[in-house]
Write an enzyme that holds these catalytic residues in place. Structure first.
Site, PDB file in Angstrom:
ATOM      1  N   GLY A   1       4.966   9.555   1.487  1.00  0.00           N
ATOM      2  CA  GLY A   1       3.918  10.265   0.771  1.00  0.00           C
ATOM      3  C   GLY A   1       4.349  11.225  -0.310  1.00  0.00           C
ATOM      4  O   GLY A   1       3.506  11.719  -1.065  1.00  0.00           O
TER       5      GLY A   1
ATOM      6  N   ARG B   1      -2.658  -0.044 -10.731  1.00  0.00           N
ATOM      7  CA  ARG B   1      -2.923   1.353 -10.415  1.00  0.00           C
ATOM      8  C   ARG B   1      -3.938   2.024 -11.347  1.00  0.00           C
ATOM      9  O   ARG B   1      -4.827   2.732 -10.863  1.00  0.00           O
ATOM     10  CB  ARG B   1      -1.619   2.155 -10.359  1.00  0.00           C
TER      11      ARG B   1
ATOM     12  N   CYS C   1     -10.735 -10.190 -18.316  1.00  0.00           N
ATOM     13  CA  CYS C   1     -12.152 -10.011 -18.612  1.00  0.00           C
ATOM     14  C   CYS C   1     -12.802  -9.032 -17.644  1.00  0.00           C
ATOM     15  O   CYS C   1     -13.626  -9.421 -16.804  1.00  0.00           O
ATOM     16  CB  CYS C   1     -12.850 -11.365 -18.567  1.00  0.00           C
TER      17      CYS C   1
HETATM   18  C1  LIG Z   1       2.327   3.463   2.283  1.00  0.00           C
HETATM   19  C2  LIG Z   1       2.977   4.070   3.456  1.00  0.00           C
HETATM   20  C3  LIG Z   1       4.176   4.781   3.321  1.00  0.00           C
HETATM   21  C4  LIG Z   1       4.809   5.062   1.981  1.00  0.00           C
HETATM   22  O1  LIG Z   1       4.091   5.986   1.238  1.00  0.00           O
HETATM   23  P1  LIG Z   1       4.662   6.516  -0.169  1.00  0.00           P
HETATM   24  O2  LIG Z   1       3.586   7.371  -0.679  1.00  0.00           O
HETATM   25  O3  LIG Z   1       4.922   5.331  -1.019  1.00  0.00           O
HETATM   26  O4  LIG Z   1       5.922   7.279   0.131  1.00  0.00           O
HETATM   27  C5  LIG Z   1       4.789   5.241   4.459  1.00  0.00           C
HETATM   28  N1  LIG Z   1       4.245   5.019   5.700  1.00  0.00           N
HETATM   29  C6  LIG Z   1       3.089   4.354   5.860  1.00  0.00           C
HETATM   30  C7  LIG Z   1       2.555   4.153   7.218  1.00  0.00           C
HETATM   31  C8  LIG Z   1       2.423   3.856   4.759  1.00  0.00           C
HETATM   32  O5  LIG Z   1       1.266   3.203   4.923  1.00  0.00           O
END
Ligand SMILES: *Cc1c(COP(=O)(O)O)cnc(C)c1O
Length: 422
Positions: free
Chosen positions: A240, A318, A348
Site C-alpha cells: 500500500g 489507471r 471508442c
Molecule cells: C494489491 C495488494 C497489495 C499490494 O498493494 P500496493 O499498493 O501495490 O503495494 C498487497 N497485498 C494485498 C492483499 C493486495 O491486494
C-alpha cells in the site's frame, strides 16, 4: 540514485539506452522498465526493515510479467498472490512456492487445493466461510494448511475509494470481533495451523498514520491472543505504500520513513520475535516503468486541443479507472513551446484518456511521448478491448536490454474462438 529515466542531449534515456531506439526496435505502445530502479526499491525496503525479522512478499498483481518477477526472485523476495495464475507465473519465473502468501476474497476450491499441493507458505484468509473450505480441502489431502487471518482494522487509508480496502464497509478481511472468535476455534482445528495475522488497508497511501493505526490494532489483537494462550508467529502488514506520480500534491513517505514508523508501532511485540511480512507492489515497480507511445494525430476543436496517441485505456487503465495522474515527457527536445492538451487514445470511449488539460510540449504526429510511473498496474491491468494487441515490454539494465514480452498478434487474440452455425 539518479532517476533511471533522464535526458542526455535532449533525448530521454532509460539507464544507458535511448527510449527512441527501443521504440524503433519493438514499436509502440510499449512498456520499458529499469532493472536498476526495481533493485534499488528492493534495497530500500530491505534497509528500512533492518532490525526486524522480516520477509518481503512482492504483490504479483502490480506487475506480473515473468521478466519482472525474475528480477525479484533473484533478489530473494517472496510473493503475495491473488490467484492460481499468479502462483504459476511466480513458479515459471523460478520463484519458490514456499515463499508465497495467498490473499484474496474469492479463492476457489481448485486454487486452494493447487496452492496446498505446491506447499505455499501461508493462506491469508478473508472470511469464516473460506477458512472452512481451506480446512476441508486440507483434511481431504491429509495435510495441515498454514493460515493467517486477514483482519479488517477499520482504518481510513485516505486514498482513492476504489483502492481503499481496510474500512468496515469494504469486502476485504474479517472484522476484529469475528477474527478473535475464529482464532480461538481455528487454533483447535486439526487441519489448520494458525500462523499469524494479516491486514492490507489500501493502496497508494501517502501518509504513515493509517499504517501505524492499523498496526496498533493488530498489536492489540496479538497481545490479547497471547493472554488467551494463542501465540502468533507472523504479522503481515500488507502493501500500500504510495509513490510520487508527479502531480505536486502529497508526496508519499519513503520506504525508510515507512520502516521507522512501523518499527515503532510494532515495539510492544518485541518479546514475541514474530516474523514481519509485508506485501509491497506499486512502490517496488511503479516508478521503474514507463509507457512509450507515439502521437498519431493532433486535433484541435474550438474548445480543446487533443493529442491522439497510439496507447489507450486498454494499455494503461489507471486514468480511466481512477482518474489517476501520470507524469508525461516528450522523448525528444523537452524544452520547446508548450500547450494545454488532452492526451487520448484511439478507443471508442470518452473515458479513454491518459491525461486531461495537461501542459505539454507541442508534439507532432510520429513523435514519442513517455508516460511515467507506469510500472505498476499498467501492463498487469491491460486488456484487449477494441481488439487491440497488448504491447511489448522491455527490461533495461545498464546498456543491455531484453524484450520480456513480445507484442501480441491478432492470431493470438482470436486463437480460442470459432464461428458456429446453429
Ligand atoms: C494489491 C495488494 C497489495 C499490494 O498493494 P500496493 O499498493 O501495490 O503495494 C498487497 N497485498 C494485498 C492483499 C493486495 O491486494
Amino acid at each position: 540514485m539518479i532517476s533511471p529515466f533522464h535526458y542526455r542531449a535532449d533525448e530521454l534515456h532509460c539507464e544507458e539506452l535511448s527510449l527512441s531506439s527501443i521504440a524503433e526496435e519493438v514499436g509502440t505502445p510499449c512498456y520499458v522498465y529499469s532493472q536498476s530502479a526495481i533493485e534499488a526499491a528492493v534495497t530500500a525496503y530491505q534497509a528500512a526493515l533492518q532490525g526486524l525479522r522480516y520477509r518481503i512478499c512482492y504483490s504479483v498483481k502490480a506487475n506480473s510479467s515473468l521478466g519482472i518477477l525474475r528480477v525479484l526472485v533473484a533478489r530473494g523476495l517472496g510473493a503475495d498472490i491473488v490467484s492460481l495464475g499468479e502462483l504459476r507465473r511466480w513458479q515459471a519465473a523460478g520463484g519458490d512456492p514456499r515463499k508465497v502468501v495467498f490473499s484474496g476474497v474469492g479463492k476457489t476450491r481448485e486454487e486452494i487445493d493447487a496452492a496446498l499441493m505446491a506447499d505455499i507458505f501461508l493462506f491469508n484468509v478473508e472470511s469464516e466461510e473460506e477458512l472452512a473450505v481451506i480446512a476441508e480441502v486440507a483434511r481431504t489431502r491429509g495435510v495441515r494448511a498454514r493460515v493467517a487471518l486477514r483482519v479488517n482494522p477499520d482504518v481510513d487509508p485516505q486514498t482513492h475509494p476504489y483502492i481503499s480496502t481496510g474500512l468496515k464497509q469494504n469486502k476485504f478481511g474479517i472484522s476484529m470481533p469475528t477474527a478473535r472468535r475464529l482464532f480461538e476455534s481455528a487454533a483447535k482445528h486439526p487441519s489448520l495451523e494458525i500462523l499469524g495475522i494479516d491486514c492490507h488497508i489500501g493502496s497508494q497511501l501517502t501518509k504513515t498514520s493509517p499504517f501505524t493505526d492499523a498496526v496498533a490494532r493488530l498489536v492489540a489483537m496479538v497481545l490479547d491472543l497471547e493472554r488467551a494462550g494463542i501465540r502468533l508467529r507472523t504479522l503481515d502488514l500488507g502493501g500500500g505504500l504510495g509513490i510520487d506520480y508527479g502531480k505536486g500534491d502529497a508526496v508519499p513517505p519513503s520506504p525508510g520513513e515507512y520502516g521507522l514508523a512501523i518499527k515503532e508501532a510494532l515495539a510492544p511485540l518485541a518479546h514475541l520475535d514474530m516474523e514481519i511480512l509485508c506485501e509491497p507492489g506499486r512502490s517496488i515497480v511503479g516508478p521503474a516503468g514507463v509507457l512509450l507511445t507515439r502521437v498519431l494525430y493532433r486535433k484541435a476543436s474550438e474548445a480543446k486541443h487533443f493529442l491522439i496517441v497510439d496507447a489507450a485505456m486498454n494499455d494503461l487503465m489507471r486514468p480511466a479507472l481512477y482518474n489517476s495522474y501520470h507524469p508525461m515527457q516528450a522523448v525528444r527536445d523537452p524544452a520547446r513551446t508548450a500547450i494545454t492538451t488532452d492526451v487520448v487514445g484511439p478507443i471508442c470511449e470518452t473515458g479513454d484518456f491518459l491525461a486531461r488539460e495537461r501542459n505539454l510540449p507541442v508534439l507532432d504526429a510520429g513523435e514519442l511521448l513517455c508516460v511515467g510511473a507506469a510500472g505498476a498496474y499498467g501492463s498487469s491491468m491491460s486488456s484487449n478491448y477494441n481488439t487491440r494487441p497488448r504491447g511489448a515490454e522491455v527490461l533495461v539494465h545498464g546498456d543491455k536490454h531484453a524484450v520480456i514480452r513480445r507484442r501480441e498478434t491478432l492470431e493470438q487474440l482470436m486463437a480460442n474462438e470459432q464461428v458456429a452455425e446453429l
